[in-house]
Design a protein around this motif. Structure first.
Motif, short mmCIF file in Angstrom:
data_model
loop_
_atom_site.label_atom_id
_atom_site.label_comp_id
_atom_site.label_asym_id
_atom_site.label_seq_id
_atom_site.Cartn_x
_atom_site.Cartn_y
_atom_site.Cartn_z
N GLY A 121 0.82 -1.20 0.00
CA GLY A 121 0.00 0.00 0.00
C GLY A 121 0.85 1.25 0.00
N THR A 122 0.15 2.38 0.07
CA THR A 122 0.79 3.69 0.05
C THR A 122 0.57 4.38 1.39
N VAL A 123 1.63 4.94 1.94
CA VAL A 123 1.57 5.65 3.20
C VAL A 123 0.84 6.98 2.99
N ILE A 124 -0.18 7.25 3.79
CA ILE A 124 -0.96 8.48 3.65
C ILE A 124 -0.67 9.49 4.76
N GLN A 125 0.19 9.12 5.69
CA GLN A 125 0.62 9.98 6.77
C GLN A 125 2.01 9.51 7.18
N ASP A 126 2.96 10.43 7.38
CA ASP A 126 4.31 10.02 7.76
C ASP A 126 4.26 9.01 8.92
N ILE A 127 5.14 8.02 8.84
CA ILE A 127 5.23 6.97 9.85
C ILE A 127 6.63 7.00 10.44
N LYS A 128 6.71 6.91 11.78
CA LYS A 128 7.98 6.86 12.49
C LYS A 128 8.23 5.44 12.99
N ILE A 129 9.47 5.11 13.23
CA ILE A 129 9.80 3.82 13.84
C ILE A 129 9.00 3.69 15.13
N GLY A 130 8.35 2.54 15.30
CA GLY A 130 7.58 2.27 16.50
C GLY A 130 6.11 2.64 16.39
N ASP A 131 5.71 3.26 15.27
CA ASP A 131 4.30 3.64 15.10
C ASP A 131 3.43 2.44 14.78
N TRP A 132 2.18 2.57 15.14
CA TRP A 132 1.14 1.62 14.75
C TRP A 132 0.81 1.90 13.30
N VAL A 133 0.86 0.90 12.45
CA VAL A 133 0.57 1.05 11.02
C VAL A 133 -0.77 0.36 10.76
N HIS A 134 -1.72 1.17 10.30
CA HIS A 134 -3.07 0.65 10.05
C HIS A 134 -3.78 1.60 9.08
N THR A 135 -5.07 1.52 8.98
CA THR A 135 -5.82 2.29 7.98
C THR A 135 -5.74 3.81 8.16
N HIS A 136 -5.35 4.29 9.33
CA HIS A 136 -5.23 5.74 9.54
C HIS A 136 -3.98 6.31 8.87
N ASN A 137 -3.00 5.47 8.55
CA ASN A 137 -1.78 5.97 7.92
C ASN A 137 -1.32 5.14 6.71
N LEU A 138 -2.16 4.21 6.27
CA LEU A 138 -1.82 3.36 5.14
C LEU A 138 -3.07 3.07 4.30
N LYS A 139 -2.98 3.34 3.00
CA LYS A 139 -4.03 2.95 2.06
C LYS A 139 -3.54 1.67 1.41
N THR A 140 -4.19 0.56 1.75
CA THR A 140 -3.70 -0.73 1.27
C THR A 140 -3.89 -0.88 -0.23
N ALA A 141 -3.02 -1.62 -0.85
CA ALA A 141 -3.01 -1.80 -2.30
C ALA A 141 -4.28 -2.47 -2.80
N ARG A 142 -4.81 -3.40 -2.06
CA ARG A 142 -5.98 -4.13 -2.55
C ARG A 142 -7.22 -3.24 -2.62
N TRP A 143 -7.21 -2.10 -1.94
CA TRP A 143 -8.34 -1.16 -1.99
C TRP A 143 -8.03 0.03 -2.86
N ASP A 144 -6.81 0.10 -3.41
CA ASP A 144 -6.39 1.25 -4.21
C ASP A 144 -6.66 0.95 -5.69
N TYR A 145 -7.80 1.42 -6.19
CA TYR A 145 -8.19 1.18 -7.56
C TYR A 145 -8.02 2.43 -8.42
N GLY A 146 -7.09 3.29 -8.03
CA GLY A 146 -6.82 4.51 -8.79
C GLY A 146 -7.75 5.65 -8.44
N ASN A 147 -8.52 5.50 -7.38
CA ASN A 147 -9.45 6.57 -6.95
C ASN A 147 -8.76 7.52 -6.00
#
Length: 98
Positions: A72-98
């Motif tokens: 997926g594509t990061v939608i908010q800067d992520i730091k080491i130790g951060d929780w990575v989930h839908t608030h900061n990552l748009k997953t590839a399987r849901w990214d249809y060019g929209n």
């Protein structure tokens, strides 16, 4: 530090997956599944079982690597130790060019 609390699927992955709940401020150890390489990270957030913890900083707009490929594509800067989930990552399987 004790036993590991997250797993890294492939060498070079940007995240590990929590195998137990992780608390904010907790120093946690993880292990890469194939090589046994160990990682140590301080969690910046509470991270639930099954969710991702960042092993490196990733900037908004960059790809996030897991399983040795972009998930997926990061939608908010992520730091080491951060929780990575839908608030900061748009997953590839849901990214249809929209």
């Amino acid at each position: 530090m004790g036993k590991h609390k997250f797993l890294v699927h492939e060498d070079g992955d940007y995240v590990g997956v929590a195998i137990e709940d992780i608390k904010a401020g907790e120093d946690v150890m993880g292990v890469e599944l194939h090589s046994g390489k160990k990682f140590q990270v301080t969690s910046n957030h509470d991270i639930p079982l099954g969710h991702k913890i960042a092993l490196r900083a990733v900037k908004k707009g960059e790809a996030l690597i897991k399983y040795s490929e972009s998930v997926g594509t990061v939608i908010q800067d992520i730091k080491i130790g951060d929780w990575v989930h839908t608030h900061n990552l748009k997953t590839a399987r849901w990214d249809y060019g929209n």
